[in-house]
Design a protein around this motif. Structure first.
Motif, PDB file in Angstrom:
ATOM      1  N   VAL A  93       0.835  -1.213   0.000  1.00 51.68           N
ATOM      2  CA  VAL A  93       0.000   0.000   0.000  1.00 51.68           C
ATOM      3  C   VAL A  93       0.871   1.265   0.000  1.00 51.68           C
ATOM      4  O   VAL A  93       0.608   2.217   0.744  1.00 51.68           O
ATOM      5  N   ASN A  94       1.915   1.262  -0.820  1.00 52.35           N
ATOM      6  CA  ASN A  94       2.807   2.424  -1.005  1.00 52.35           C
ATOM      7  C   ASN A  94       3.527   2.848   0.273  1.00 52.35           C
ATOM      8  O   ASN A  94       3.973   3.994   0.384  1.00 52.35           O
ATOM      9  N   SER A  95       3.668   1.940   1.218  1.00 51.64           N
ATOM     10  CA  SER A  95       4.294   2.323   2.492  1.00 51.64           C
ATOM     11  C   SER A  95       5.789   2.552   2.341  1.00 51.64           C
ATOM     12  O   SER A  95       6.381   3.311   3.114  1.00 51.64           O
ATOM     13  N   THR A  96       6.434   1.885   1.393  1.00 53.10           N
ATOM     14  CA  THR A  96       7.879   2.057   1.194  1.00 53.10           C
ATOM     15  C   THR A  96       8.178   2.861  -0.076  1.00 53.10           C
ATOM     16  O   THR A  96       9.277   2.768  -0.626  1.00 53.10           O
ATOM     17  N   GLN A  97       7.231   3.635  -0.520  1.00 53.16           N
ATOM     18  CA  GLN A  97       7.419   4.422  -1.736  1.00 53.16           C
ATOM     19  C   GLN A  97       8.164   5.710  -1.416  1.00 53.16           C
ATOM     20  O   GLN A  97       7.701   6.538  -0.640  1.00 53.16           O
ATOM     21  N   THR A  98       9.330   5.885  -1.993  1.00 55.37           N
ATOM     22  CA  THR A  98      10.087   7.126  -1.866  1.00 55.37           C
ATOM     23  C   THR A  98       9.771   8.034  -3.053  1.00 55.37           C
ATOM     24  O   THR A  98       9.035   7.656  -3.969  1.00 55.37           O
ATOM     25  N   LEU A  99      10.358   9.213  -3.048  1.00 54.82           N
ATOM     26  CA  LEU A  99      10.072  10.165  -4.114  1.00 54.82           C
ATOM     27  C   LEU A  99      10.546   9.665  -5.472  1.00 54.82           C
ATOM     28  O   LEU A  99       9.882   9.886  -6.487  1.00 54.82           O
ATOM     29  N   VAL A 100      11.697   8.993  -5.493  1.00 53.05           N
ATOM     30  CA  VAL A 100      12.191   8.514  -6.786  1.00 53.05           C
ATOM     31  C   VAL A 100      11.309   7.385  -7.313  1.00 53.05           C
ATOM     32  O   VAL A 100      11.074   7.282  -8.533  1.00 53.05           O
ATOM     33  N   VAL A 101      10.781   6.534  -6.435  1.00 56.17           N
ATOM     34  CA  VAL A 101       9.858   5.488  -6.858  1.00 56.17           C
ATOM     35  C   VAL A 101       8.535   6.104  -7.299  1.00 56.17           C
ATOM     36  O   VAL A 101       7.929   5.660  -8.293  1.00 56.17           O
ATOM     37  N   LEU A 102       8.080   7.134  -6.586  1.00 57.65           N
ATOM     38  CA  LEU A 102       6.855   7.830  -6.979  1.00 57.65           C
ATOM     39  C   LEU A 102       7.025   8.499  -8.341  1.00 57.65           C
ATOM     40  O   LEU A 102       6.106   8.465  -9.176  1.00 57.65           O
ATOM     41  N   ALA A 103       8.177   9.097  -8.583  1.00 58.94           N
ATOM     42  CA  ALA A 103       8.431   9.714  -9.885  1.00 58.94           C
ATOM     43  C   ALA A 103       8.415   8.665 -10.992  1.00 58.94           C
ATOM     44  O   ALA A 103       7.863   8.897 -12.077  1.00 58.94           O
ATOM     45  N   TYR A 104       9.015   7.514 -10.728  1.00 62.50           N
ATOM     46  CA  TYR A 104       9.026   6.440 -11.728  1.00 62.50           C
ATOM     47  C   TYR A 104       7.602   5.961 -12.033  1.00 62.50           C
ATOM     48  O   TYR A 104       7.221   5.817 -13.201  1.00 62.50           O
ATOM     49  N   SER A 105       6.827   5.686 -10.986  1.00 66.11           N
ATOM     50  CA  SER A 105       5.466   5.188 -11.207  1.00 66.11           C
ATOM     51  C   SER A 105       4.594   6.238 -11.890  1.00 66.11           C
ATOM     52  O   SER A 105       3.728   5.897 -12.704  1.00 66.11           O
ATOM     53  N   THR A 106       4.825   7.512 -11.583  1.00 68.25           N
ATOM     54  CA  THR A 106       4.037   8.571 -12.216  1.00 68.25           C
ATOM     55  C   THR A 106       4.319   8.662 -13.708  1.00 68.25           C
ATOM     56  O   THR A 106       3.406   8.843 -14.518  1.00 68.25           O
ATOM     57  N   VAL A 107       5.589   8.504 -14.087  1.00 63.38           N
ATOM     58  CA  VAL A 107       5.968   8.647 -15.496  1.00 63.38           C
ATOM     59  C   VAL A 107       5.700   7.361 -16.274  1.00 63.38           C
ATOM     60  O   VAL A 107       5.055   7.388 -17.334  1.00 63.38           O
ATOM     61  N   PHE A 108       6.159   6.211 -15.779  1.00 66.45           N
ATOM     62  CA  PHE A 108       6.162   4.988 -16.577  1.00 66.45           C
ATOM     63  C   PHE A 108       4.979   4.067 -16.300  1.00 66.45           C
ATOM     64  O   PHE A 108       4.790   3.093 -17.040  1.00 66.45           O
ATOM     65  N   GLN A 109       4.215   4.334 -15.253  1.00 63.63           N
ATOM     66  CA  GLN A 109       3.028   3.530 -14.992  1.00 63.63           C
ATOM     67  C   GLN A 109       1.742   4.320 -15.193  1.00 63.63           C
ATOM     68  O   GLN A 109       0.766   3.793 -15.727  1.00 63.63           O
ATOM     69  N   ASN A 110       1.760   5.585 -14.765  1.00 60.51           N
ATOM     70  CA  ASN A 110       0.589   6.444 -14.970  1.00 60.51           C
ATOM     71  C   ASN A 110       0.709   7.312 -16.221  1.00 60.51           C
ATOM     72  O   ASN A 110      -0.241   8.026 -16.557  1.00 60.51           O
ATOM     73  N   PHE A 111       1.884   7.285 -16.863  1.00 61.62           N
ATOM     74  CA  PHE A 111       2.139   8.020 -18.110  1.00 61.62           C
ATOM     75  C   PHE A 111       1.881   9.521 -17.962  1.00 61.62           C
ATOM     76  O   PHE A 111       1.372  10.167 -18.865  1.00 61.62           O
ATOM     77  N   GLN A 112       2.259  10.070 -16.828  1.00 61.83           N
ATOM     78  CA  GLN A 112       2.167  11.512 -16.582  1.00 61.83           C
ATOM     79  C   GLN A 112       3.594  12.050 -16.465  1.00 61.83           C
ATOM     80  O   GLN A 112       4.179  12.100 -15.391  1.00 61.83           O
TER      81      GLN A 112
END
Length: 320
Positions: free
Chosen positions: A269-288
């Motif tokens: 549930v995103n408990s270990t999500q850091t900013l760099v992981v959030l940036a990756y998921s935003t760009v390459f998973q959410n395509f934003q």
């Protein structure tokens, strides 16, 4: 010194010639030689400068422009200004990732530094098989992070893993280290310390090697205890290397993507999500692309500020 000699020295100084010089201005041949050397220097350095600009400055500028648009991986999108930055700082996911990034960085930096310094001090003493011991301590840093993450997954990931079985045998119940949010955060932080302490150990070992042994002998003569010697001699003498290691490890921790992504993927549930992981998921998973790059730019700004503050501390250090 007479008045004439003073006047002559001033003239030679204005012409760029010292007292020991001949006072003769450079000839035309020397001037041409200097110009040729300058041109040759520019000729050899210019390609490297152009390559450096193309490899570093251009991607930064391009990414900065992307952070100001609402595009995706296929199209640049429309110009939206600072809306991506404003939208990201207003989301709870951003602040949760920022908070865990701070915790992850603090534990990674100071945890690895404390263990690395302790081991560096231990290695200064005469221990059996010290060379072999030093090589074994370097393994967590030398081994690729993919191998280390796979090994840790084998240790803790499933109920059939060794550590959950051991915890159940000790009466702690069914402990799922990567399924519980708090335990997953602890596991990720411990893993970061595990793969980082050899680097700190090497940094502190090199710093301790530069400390004069006579200082410790003088402190013993003065009756200083081991704790006083450590706090008033060792730490101040290695403070420059300590600040440098903190700067480097802060950058490593904030930008550490593979350790978290390979171990937990940012969950549960995103408990270990850091900013760099959030940036990756935003760009390459959410395509934003815009919001994801905006997160990366904010990380860069914070890292520059932290590095500047620590660098000022380095310049303030006065070792006598």
């Amino acid at each position: 010194m007479t008045t004439e000699s003073v006047t002559g020295a001033l003239k030679r100084a204005r012409s760029g010639v010292g007292n020991a010089g001949s006072g003769r201005p450079p000839s035309n041949r020397e001037r041409r030689r200097r110009v040729t050397h300058s041109r040759a220097f520019v000729f050899f350095v210019l390609p490297s400068l152009i390559l450096l600009v193309l490899l570093n400055l251009y991607p930064v500028i391009y990414a900065g422009l992307q952070s100001l648009r609402n595009g995706d991986l296929l199209s640049a999108g429309n110009f939206v200004g600072l809306n991506n930055y404003i939208a990201m700082v207003q989301t709870p996911a951003f602040w949760h990732a920022a908070l865990f990034t701070v915790v992850f960085t603090l534990v990674g930096v100071f945890g690895s530094w404390a263990i690395g310094l302790a081991l560096a001090l231990l290695l200064r003493t005469r221990i059996p098989a010290g060379g072999l011991f030093k090589v074994l301590l370097l393994l967590p840093w030398v081994v690729p992070v993919v191998v280390s993450a796979t090994s840790w997954n084998w240790l803790v990931a499933t109920p059939q893993s060794p550590l959950p079985i051991l915890a159940e045998a000790l009466g702690l119940g069914n402990v799922l280290f990567l399924a519980n949010p708090l335990l997953a955060q602890v596991t990720v932080c411990v893993f970061k310390v595990w793969i980082s302490f050899p680097f700190m150990m090497m940094m502190m070992s090199s710093a301790l090697a530069s400390v004069d042994v006579n200082v410790y002998e003088a402190s013993k003569v003065d009756g200083a205890t081991a704790f006083q010697t450590f706090g008033r001699i060792t730490l101040p003498m290695i403070s420059r290397s300590t600040y440098i290691s903190w700067i480097l490890m802060t950058i490593f921790c904030v930008n550490d993507f593979p350790s978290i992504f390979l171990l937990t993927g940012g969950g549960p549930v995103n408990s270990t999500q850091t900013l760099v992981v959030l940036a990756y998921s935003t760009v390459f998973q959410n395509f934003q692309t815009g919001p994801g790059v905006a997160i990366a730019f904010m990380m860069t700004i914070v890292l520059v500020i932290i590095a500047t503050l620590l660098y000022r501390q380095i310049r303030k250090v006065n070792i006598e």
